[in-house]
Motif scaffolding. Structure first.
Motif, PDB file in Angstrom:
ATOM      1  N   THR A 166      -0.967 -51.674 -55.336  1.00 15.38           N
ATOM      2  CA  THR A 166      -0.406 -51.860 -54.027  1.00 15.38           C
ATOM      3  C   THR A 166      -0.680 -50.762 -52.856  1.00 15.38           C
ATOM      4  OG1 THR A 166       1.890 -51.140 -55.032  1.00 15.38           O
ATOM      5  CG2 THR A 166       1.384 -53.396 -55.126  1.00 15.38           C
ATOM      6  N   ASN A 167      -1.063 -49.648 -53.336  1.00 11.53           N
ATOM      7  CA  ASN A 167      -1.532 -48.529 -52.415  1.00 11.53           C
ATOM      8  C   ASN A 167      -2.100 -47.628 -53.569  1.00 11.53           C
ATOM      9  OD1 ASN A 167       0.642 -46.566 -53.379  1.00 11.53           O
ATOM     10  ND2 ASN A 167       2.021 -47.694 -51.994  1.00 11.53           N
ATOM     11  N   PRO A 168      -2.915 -46.661 -53.065  1.00 14.06           N
ATOM     12  CA  PRO A 168      -3.609 -45.683 -54.064  1.00 14.06           C
ATOM     13  C   PRO A 168      -2.351 -45.053 -55.024  1.00 14.06           C
ATOM     14  CG  PRO A 168      -4.393 -45.422 -51.837  1.00 14.06           C
ATOM     15  CD  PRO A 168      -3.485 -46.314 -51.639  1.00 14.06           C
ATOM     16  N   ARG A 169      -1.330 -44.655 -54.545  1.00 11.28           N
ATOM     17  CA  ARG A 169      -0.489 -43.908 -55.584  1.00 11.28           C
ATOM     18  C   ARG A 169       0.225 -44.984 -56.648  1.00 11.28           C
ATOM     19  NH1 ARG A 169       5.245 -42.419 -55.921  1.00 11.28           N
ATOM     20  NH2 ARG A 169       5.273 -40.281 -57.038  1.00 11.28           N
ATOM     21  N   ASN A 170       0.451 -46.222 -56.004  1.00  5.58           N
ATOM     22  CA  ASN A 170       0.895 -47.413 -56.991  1.00  5.58           C
ATOM     23  C   ASN A 170      -0.260 -48.114 -57.499  1.00  5.58           C
ATOM     24  OD1 ASN A 170       3.385 -46.335 -55.967  1.00  5.58           O
ATOM     25  ND2 ASN A 170       4.081 -48.453 -55.460  1.00  5.58           N
ATOM     26  N   THR A 171      -1.078 -47.509 -58.293  1.00  2.06           N
ATOM     27  CA  THR A 171      -2.178 -47.891 -59.048  1.00  2.06           C
ATOM     28  C   THR A 171      -2.157 -47.719 -60.234  1.00  2.06           C
ATOM     29  OG1 THR A 171      -3.494 -47.559 -57.036  1.00  2.06           O
ATOM     30  CG2 THR A 171      -4.740 -47.777 -59.100  1.00  2.06           C
ATOM     31  N   PHE A 172      -2.701 -48.950 -60.971  1.00  2.00           N
ATOM     32  CA  PHE A 172      -2.440 -49.004 -62.429  1.00  2.00           C
ATOM     33  C   PHE A 172      -4.082 -49.500 -63.161  1.00  2.00           C
ATOM     34  CE2 PHE A 172       1.309 -50.124 -60.854  1.00  2.00           C
ATOM     35  CZ  PHE A 172       2.201 -49.240 -61.141  1.00  2.00           C
ATOM     36  N   ILE A 173      -4.672 -48.721 -63.843  1.00  2.00           N
ATOM     37  CA  ILE A 173      -5.681 -49.183 -64.530  1.00  2.00           C
ATOM     38  C   ILE A 173      -5.597 -49.379 -66.064  1.00  2.00           C
ATOM     39  CG2 ILE A 173      -6.749 -46.999 -64.772  1.00  2.00           C
ATOM     40  CD1 ILE A 173      -9.584 -48.313 -64.056  1.00  2.00           C
ATOM     41  N   ASN A 174      -5.827 -50.346 -66.895  1.00  2.00           N
ATOM     42  CA  ASN A 174      -5.789 -50.603 -68.162  1.00  2.00           C
ATOM     43  C   ASN A 174      -7.166 -51.131 -68.870  1.00  2.00           C
ATOM     44  OD1 ASN A 174      -3.105 -49.655 -67.827  1.00  2.00           O
ATOM     45  ND2 ASN A 174      -2.197 -51.743 -68.046  1.00  2.00           N
ATOM     46  N   ILE A 175      -7.177 -50.695 -70.175  1.00  2.00           N
ATOM     47  CA  ILE A 175      -8.225 -51.383 -70.741  1.00  2.00           C
ATOM     48  C   ILE A 175      -7.497 -52.074 -72.139  1.00  2.00           C
ATOM     49  CG2 ILE A 175     -10.231 -50.985 -72.414  1.00  2.00           C
ATOM     50  CD1 ILE A 175     -10.830 -48.641 -70.612  1.00  2.00           C
ATOM     51  N   ARG A 176      -7.900 -53.393 -72.041  1.00  2.00           N
ATOM     52  CA  ARG A 176      -7.300 -54.239 -73.068  1.00  2.00           C
ATOM     53  C   ARG A 176      -5.858 -54.412 -72.897  1.00  2.00           C
ATOM     54  NH1 ARG A 176     -10.662 -51.761 -78.022  1.00  2.00           N
ATOM     55  NH2 ARG A 176     -12.334 -52.868 -78.159  1.00  2.00           N
ATOM     56  N   GLY A 177      -5.526 -54.485 -71.698  1.00  2.36           N
ATOM     57  CA  GLY A 177      -4.122 -54.529 -71.170  1.00  2.36           C
ATOM     58  C   GLY A 177      -3.180 -53.386 -71.547  1.00  2.36           C
ATOM     59  N   ILE A 178      -3.456 -52.131 -71.910  1.00  2.00           N
ATOM     60  CA  ILE A 178      -2.829 -50.956 -72.187  1.00  2.00           C
ATOM     61  C   ILE A 178      -3.403 -49.649 -71.703  1.00  2.00           C
ATOM     62  CG2 ILE A 178      -1.610 -51.762 -74.347  1.00  2.00           C
ATOM     63  CD1 ILE A 178      -3.718 -50.118 -76.005  1.00  2.00           C
ATOM     64  N   GLY A 179      -2.443 -48.745 -70.982  1.00  2.00           N
ATOM     65  CA  GLY A 179      -2.900 -47.700 -70.472  1.00  2.00           C
ATOM     66  C   GLY A 179      -1.613 -47.151 -69.583  1.00  2.00           C
ATOM     67  N   ALA A 180      -1.115 -47.910 -68.812  1.00  2.00           N
ATOM     68  CA  ALA A 180       0.021 -47.431 -67.818  1.00  2.00           C
ATOM     69  C   ALA A 180       1.018 -48.526 -67.722  1.00  2.00           C
ATOM     70  CB  ALA A 180      -0.585 -47.217 -66.437  1.00  2.00           C
ATOM     71  N   PRO A 181       2.330 -48.043 -67.693  1.00  4.43           N
ATOM     72  CA  PRO A 181       3.365 -48.983 -67.452  1.00  4.43           C
ATOM     73  C   PRO A 181       3.192 -49.670 -66.287  1.00  4.43           C
ATOM     74  CG  PRO A 181       4.240 -46.909 -68.024  1.00  4.43           C
ATOM     75  CD  PRO A 181       2.887 -46.500 -67.932  1.00  4.43           C
ATOM     76  N   PHE A 182       3.646 -51.089 -66.140  1.00  5.68           N
ATOM     77  CA  PHE A 182       3.408 -51.811 -65.186  1.00  5.68           C
ATOM     78  C   PHE A 182       4.514 -51.925 -64.293  1.00  5.68           C
ATOM     79  CE2 PHE A 182       2.992 -56.164 -62.945  1.00  5.68           C
ATOM     80  CZ  PHE A 182       1.464 -55.925 -62.718  1.00  5.68           C
ATOM     81  N   GLY A 183       4.226 -51.623 -62.835  1.00  4.81           N
ATOM     82  CA  GLY A 183       5.230 -51.966 -61.778  1.00  4.81           C
ATOM     83  C   GLY A 183       6.278 -50.744 -61.283  1.00  4.81           C
ATOM     84  N   LEU A 184       5.910 -49.628 -62.092  1.00  4.77           N
ATOM     85  CA  LEU A 184       7.077 -48.588 -61.586  1.00  4.77           C
ATOM     86  C   LEU A 184       6.178 -47.213 -61.570  1.00  4.77           C
ATOM     87  CD1 LEU A 184       9.798 -47.782 -60.875  1.00  4.77           C
ATOM     88  CD2 LEU A 184      10.102 -47.238 -63.353  1.00  4.77           C
ATOM     89  N   THR A 185       6.221 -46.711 -60.303  1.00  8.08           N
ATOM     90  CA  THR A 185       5.349 -45.503 -60.202  1.00  8.08           C
ATOM     91  C   THR A 185       6.446 -44.153 -60.480  1.00  8.08           C
ATOM     92  OG1 THR A 185       4.031 -46.122 -58.290  1.00  8.08           O
ATOM     93  CG2 THR A 185       4.240 -43.991 -58.433  1.00  8.08           C
ATOM     94  N   ASN A 186       5.793 -43.236 -61.335  1.00  2.24           N
ATOM     95  CA  ASN A 186       6.302 -42.236 -62.015  1.00  2.24           C
ATOM     96  C   ASN A 186       5.618 -41.064 -62.159  1.00  2.24           C
ATOM     97  OD1 ASN A 186       8.028 -40.311 -63.494  1.00  2.24           O
ATOM     98  ND2 ASN A 186       9.379 -42.144 -64.072  1.00  2.24           N
ATOM     99  N   ASP A 187       5.757 -39.819 -61.705  1.00  2.00           N
ATOM    100  CA  ASP A 187       4.693 -38.832 -61.709  1.00  2.00           C
ATOM    101  C   ASP A 187       5.098 -38.036 -63.222  1.00  2.00           C
ATOM    102  OD1 ASP A 187       3.106 -39.129 -59.406  1.00  2.00           O
ATOM    103  OD2 ASP A 187       4.696 -37.894 -58.512  1.00  2.00           O
ATOM    104  N   GLY A 188       5.889 -38.520 -63.806  1.00  2.00           N
ATOM    105  CA  GLY A 188       6.260 -37.740 -65.147  1.00  2.00           C
ATOM    106  C   GLY A 188       5.509 -38.515 -66.366  1.00  2.00           C
TER     107      GLY A 188
END
Length: 819
Positions: free
Chosen positions: A95-117
């Motif tokens: 939805t913007n560069p910071r709120n970006t998620f890239i997954n392979i086979r559906g896994i990699g990063a939690p969906f829908g919540l930005t968190n630097d931690g």
């Protein structure tokens, strides 16, 4: 369930194998054609460095896809987002560069919540330098030579531990022969793109390369409030490199890059309204009726209209320096990669998603510095080769955010039964000033051995030892106007003199000050075992088991408050993911390597899967999202890749993936909007019933994971004929590329309002090329398919669903020169 999975997998394999059987006949290998979406040499080999040495991709017992730079240019894939149309098991949501998620086979990063931690599960590497934040990798590709997409855990070969896979991008190195190229593209929506690079020697031992790229395009959404087109593109990137070769055994590459994206972006627009369990007079239709004359510009999102009234900006600046030393020592090579990177993120957002001044500012500018050092030695012999290495990573992130409410906040956020909701001054001007800090340290040693037991059998064990430490600070100071007109701290501290003031009490239900210092540290051990066996010439089978970990994290977007107002520190930490991964596949080439067919089956189970949840802390008076852990997740499937080049005139490819995915156990997930918004109580009321009780959380065990299509395909072909234009001999060609994704969920917990229907995208190009010249016209999304890239539930359980739209049909032309 297992029988259905195996039947579906075999169906996909059979369909693709049938295509290969018809082509399995002998012929002479054709000449190179750089428009095939692999980097093939004249012998049919694709040379990759997935295992930190150069080898034929068909000899690498890993599920890997390779894209040549020429193919990326031809198909208009000039950033990571566009790779998803070429790679079926690659998912990209932004939805913007910071709120970006890239997954392979559906896994990699939690969906829908930005968190630097927390960490990414997919590693992004550019010229062997790790990019820790996807936001810092959303650049336009500059002078790319090749992209390798590695699927599955890669921690025993790569610097940073990655549980889902890695994207390895290699740019063109400096050349000791003078060369250059330039291209210009223009198209509708005011699209303008220019790229240029030049390379050559300064001396017999020193060479340089300089590359630049610039992209500009009008936005695709018209904002009636500001009379501007938003979600535009405005990118520039510069990359330079020096290669010093003082001797045959030593190579030192110094690189630097700077990138700036400064578009009018990013706005999510009205998609639809769904009914929640909130009181009817607090749902979207009733709330907007409180403002006479207000009406959303269009209830059809594909009219591409919005009325967002807050300033929008997505300034994203990043760059860095690196030094890579490669020193041939005896039978192996010692490699050192030292790098510094920075990221400067300056956003402005409208987070009420309306033309009403509910929130006038929601801006979280962020500055990051990261330092990495990787040292490894790759040894090769007849029967044994190995890679051993060490990796150090340190990162500082500093966020100084602000959130401010406007004059519409009282009516929008307070219950109509509260008389204060009719006073715009009560919630107007609540200001939250956020100081968020992260110091992130990661240290690791890793190694991988390939033992050639026989000429056909190779056994490859690998191991990784990892230490991670995260130290964070979350300090949000919230102030508002008290009933006597003074500015006061909004706090959960019951001893504060204005705690019981009616205005500050109302403001506290919206947001209150909070301070805590979360920490996390842990060791973990990852390992894998790979077996590969040459069944016949150009036919290899392989199997892998990997035990991997994704490091734990800390919540840096705030946590729920307990009944006494103190932060619930028990949810400040996020436990590590524990991954068990099984994979088996066959790689084949046939018809004198004119044809390639690879098939892979995988089964991944994750315990303590990092996911978004909603507050279930006893006594909490504000629902708050944060990251926690789902008990168990399973993703399994089958992938197949087929490419063929029957003659110099024609090449074609087809890739497909079937992915079965579900939360095996997740009992405290956030509820979808149709089961949220009401008073917490038992028994819960029927879904989408205004005023009904809502569960504190929902059991989504057995449901889909977000963002994953069960079926995904990409395919394409190009045909050329000899032609002469203006006395120049070359090729006239027609190219076609397409992709399809079936329905997927676009919410952390699947909702009846946020499923995205399947869609296909079709692209065409027609042109003429010679050895040093290429002129072609192109059309992307040729059939003007209307589809959503993502749908999101907006805050407050009002029922408003916002949308991120994909590009409409775009068309234009490109001219390219090289020498």
């Amino acid at each position: 369930m297992v029988h259905r999975f195996l039947l579906t997998a075999s169906t996909l394999a059979t369909a693709l194998l049938a295509g290969t059987a018809a082509l399995a006949q002998d012929s002479t290998p054709p000449q190179d054609d750089p428009t095939v979406p692999q980097a093939e040499s004249r012998s049919g080999e694709i040379v990759v460095t997935a295992r930190r040495r150069s080898e034929n991709v068909q000899d690498v017992p890993i599920a890997i896809s390779v894209l040549a730079g020429e193919a990326l240019d031809a198909q208009g894939a000039y950033n990571i987002n566009r790779l998803t149309q070429l790679q079926p098991t690659l998912q990209f949501f932004s939805t913007n560069p910071r709120n970006t998620f890239i997954n392979i086979r559906g896994i990699g990063a939690p969906f829908g919540l930005t968190n630097d931690g927390f960490e990414q599960g997919v590693g992004i590497y550019i010229d062997q330098v790790y990019y820790n934040r996807i936001a810092a990798a959303t650049l336009d590709f500059v002078d790319v030579e090749q992209i390798e997409v590695l699927r599955g855990p890669q921690g025993t070969l790569y610097g940073k531990n990655t549980t889902a896979g890695a994207i390895n991008i290699t740019t063109r190195p400096p050349s000791f022969d003078f060369e250059g190229k330039a291209e210009i593209s223009v198209g509708n929506l005011g699209f303008k793109q220019a790229k240029a690079s030049v390379s050559g020697p300064f001396s017999d031992t020193l060479a340089a390369r300089l590359s630049i790229s610039s992209t500009d395009r009008r936005g695709t959404i018209y904002n009636v409030t500001t009379d501007t087109w938003i979600n535009s593109q405005d990118n520039i990137g510069i990359r330079g490199a020096l290669l010093w070769k003082p001797g045959a055994d030593v190579r030192l590459t110094l690189s630097g890059d700077w990138n700036l994206q400064d578009p009018i972006c990013c706005g999510q627009i009205y998609a639809r309204v769904g009914t929640t369990q909130r009181a009817l007079n607090r749902q979207y239709t009733a709330l907007t009726a409180l403002f006479p004359g207000y009406q959303v510009p269009s209830t059809n999102p594909f009219d591409r209209l919005t009325d967002l009234d807050a300033d929008l900006s997505a300034r994203n600046e990043h760059g860095g320096l690196s030094a890579r030393l490669e020193w041939d020592l005896g039978p192996g090579t010692l490699t050192s990669v030292t790098a510094w990177r920075y990221w400067d993120w300056g956003p402005k957002n409208d987070r009420d998603f309306t033309g009403l001044p509910v929130y006038t500012k929601v801006n979280n500018p962020t500055k990051q510095n990261q330092y990495t050092q990787e040292l490894r030695y790759a040894y090769a012999a007849d029967k044994l080769d190995f890679v051993v290495g060490a990796f150090a990573f340190y990162q500082e992130i500093r966020t100084s955010g602000i959130q401010e409410t406007g004059p519409a906040a009282s009516a929008w956020l307070l219950a109509p039964s509260n008389a204060l909701s009719r006073n715009p001054a009560v919630l107007n001007g609540i200001v939250a000033e956020n100081d968020i800090r992260l110091d992130n340290l990661s240290l690791a040693t890793f190694g991988k051995v390939n033992w050639k037991v026989t000429d056909r059998l190779t056994i490859s064990p690998g191991v990784r030892v990892n230490y991670d430490r995260k130290d964070g600070v979350y300090d949000s100071v919230v102030t508002g106007t008290a009933s006597d007109g003074t500015r006061q701290l909004i706090t959960n501290d019951t001893t504060h003199p204005y705690y019981n003031d009616p205005w500050t009490a109302a403001q506290r239900g919206t947001q209150a000050s909070q301070f805590f210092e979360p920490r996390f540290s842990d060791w973990n051990l990852s390992y894998d075992l790979n077996l590969s066996y040459e069944l016949a010439h150009d036919v290899m089978a392989y199997a892998t088991y990997a035990r991997s970990f994704k490091t734990g994290g800390i919540n840096l977007n705030g946590v729920p408050s307990r009944g006494d107002g103190t932060p619930a520190l028990e949810v400040a930490q996020i436990k590590p993911e524990k991954v068990d991964h099984f994979e088996a596949g066959i790689k084949t080439q046939f018809w004198n390597r004119r044809g390639t067919f690879n098939i892979t089956g995988f089964w991944t189970e994750i315990k303590d899967f990092q996911a978004s949840v909603i507050s279930n802390v006893s006594g909490s008076n504000v629902l708050r999202g944060y990251l926690a852990n789902a008990e168990k997740v399973r993703v399994r499937g089958i992938e197949a890749d087929f490419s063929v080049r029957p003659s110099d005139r024609l090449n074609a490819y087809l890739s497909g993936a079937f992915t079965d995915h579900e939360f095996r156990k997740f009992v405290d997930a956030p509820c979808p909007p149709e089961l949220a918004g009401g008073a917490t109580g038992t028994p819960p009321g029927p879904p989408a019933t205004p005023g009904a009780n809502s569960p504190a959380n929902c059991d989504v065990s057995g449901q889909w994971l977000p963002g994953i299509s069960k079926w995904a395909f990409s395919w394409g072909a190009e045909y050329n004929i000899p032609a002469t234009v203006l006395g120049r001999q070359g090729q006239a060609y027609l190219g076609y590329d397409a992709s399809y994704r079936s329905k997927f969920s676009s919410n952390a917990s699947r909702s009846i309002y946020t499923d995205i229907d399947g869609y296909s995208v079709h692209n065409f190009r027609l042109g003429f090329r010679t050895d040093g010249f290429d002129l072609f016209g192109w059309v992307r999304n040729a059939f003007d398919e209307d589809y959503f890239e993502s749908l999101a539930v907006t805050p407050g359980n009002t029922g408003l669903i916002s949308a991120q739209l994909a590009d409409p049909r775009t068309w234009g032309g490109t001219i390219r020169f090289s020498f």
